[in-house]
Design an enzyme around this catalytic site. Sequence first.
Site, PDB file in Angstrom:
ATOM      1  N   CYS A  24      43.936  86.159  34.619  1.00 39.34           N
ATOM      2  CA  CYS A  24      42.718  86.697  33.746  1.00 39.34           C
ATOM      3  C   CYS A  24      41.556  86.579  34.069  1.00 39.34           C
ATOM      4  O   CYS A  24      40.854  87.410  34.356  1.00 39.34           O
ATOM      5  CB  CYS A  24      43.169  86.124  32.266  1.00 39.34           C
TER       6      CYS A  24
ATOM      7  N   THR B 249      10.479  63.832  32.880  1.00 41.98           N
ATOM      8  CA  THR B 249      11.893  64.443  33.467  1.00 41.98           C
ATOM      9  C   THR B 249      11.825  64.395  34.910  1.00 41.98           C
ATOM     10  O   THR B 249      10.644  64.889  35.467  1.00 41.98           O
ATOM     11  CB  THR B 249      11.941  65.974  33.183  1.00 41.98           C
TER      12      THR B 249
ATOM     13  N   VAL C 127       4.966  65.930  24.668  1.00 43.15           N
ATOM     14  CA  VAL C 127       5.919  64.792  24.636  1.00 43.15           C
ATOM     15  C   VAL C 127       5.134  63.688  24.169  1.00 43.15           C
ATOM     16  O   VAL C 127       5.607  63.063  23.393  1.00 43.15           O
ATOM     17  CB  VAL C 127       6.731  64.646  25.887  1.00 43.15           C
TER      18      VAL C 127
END
Length: 441
Positions: free
Chosen positions: A271, A124, A11
């Site tokens: 469903c 991060t 990075v």
Amino acid sequence: MRVSVFGLGYVGCVSAACLADMGHEVIGVDVNQVKVDLVNAGKAPVVEERIGELVAEAVRTGALRATDDVREAIMGSDVSLVCVGTPSEPNGSLCTTYLERVTEQIGSALAERGGRHTVVFRSTMLPGTCLNLLVPILEKYVGGTAGAVLADVGVAVNPEFLREGTSVRDFFDPPKTVIGELDPASGDVVAALYDGLPGEVFRVHLPTAEAIKYADNAFHGLKIGFANELGAVCQALGVDSHQVMDVFLADRKLNVSPAYLRPGFAFGGSCLPKDLRSLVHAAQRADVSVPILAHVLPSNSAHLQRAVELVERTGKRRVGMFGLSFKPGTDDLRESPLVELAERLFGKGYDLKIYDANVSLSRLIGANREYIETRLPHLAHLLADSVGEVLEHAEVCLVGTSDPAVLAALPHGDGPVIVDLIHLPDADERRTEPGYVGLAW
């Protein structure tokens, strides 16, 4: 702009080289002398498409150089990008050791530097890390008061969306640019840094920017796992999984779209639960392990339980529910999560009243009338004839419908606790009021 980039891994190296290519004056910083020497020799310390030529050209023109001296880098730049690693600890928690260390070093250098400097965290990290951990470290080492960071030091979170192998392309053609800003001046610096790049720019609060990166990566992992599990089931059943997914992906209205991707209440109906159970059962019969698919229904049930727990935390016993059918605009009660919620609360002894304009006993006909009379007779006598009747009864209101009559009648401020299951249209406004609780927002 004069930029220092801390950490020369994938990075950091890509960010440094690409920013230099855009015309910025960049100083790369790393504790690894080998990486520093490689960059200064015009060589990239990582293997990546186009990165070698970008580094070589930037170093040749003087737009990029590297050092291991934090003070030198801070003195020679106006904005710092922190790109150090945040690996996992053995127990899975996030390791912030490198982040803390570099933040301390930057803070110490800034104490000498003087003048405005913006620290941009590109690593991060979990929501709250910047505000609760890194900003206090900067305050401490810069040597100012609690307001010094805003006064003298800008802070931003700028997550990257670079894929190894295509990171240079991704940098110059980003899917989006996310800027978490401590204040508008900090965000302005980051926006100027990427001026000219395509893609929408989102300026948000610091924790929001941190969370967006995790949302992206978690969803990417989920998509890969989903496709692989479905492929394994299809193979076991003799079906061409790629043909199935070709058709699946062609649906841009429901499948590859924003549909079903807003936090809300649990799903139900005739469903989804039935078909998930059938698919998981077929996989088990074929001896195919499908842990993601097998845990969708348990996850759904756990989300429903969160609503029960929100009611329990209020300590109140008289509960009003708005909505009962599985979807607004229908009277279908089959596997409705709101019916399940009502039954759980009823079973715990709560004093319930329920209003759903489409599920009034006087209007129910055919299968649905029979369903409530035979399967849910204990709930039938809890149905109210009006919104006002429920509001008059309730200390806690569970809102599971977007019926305009219900929304218009919901009180603001003093009154019953509002437990929002659907993200009300005025949820942002109500969030500041006492007595409002969002299910997942």
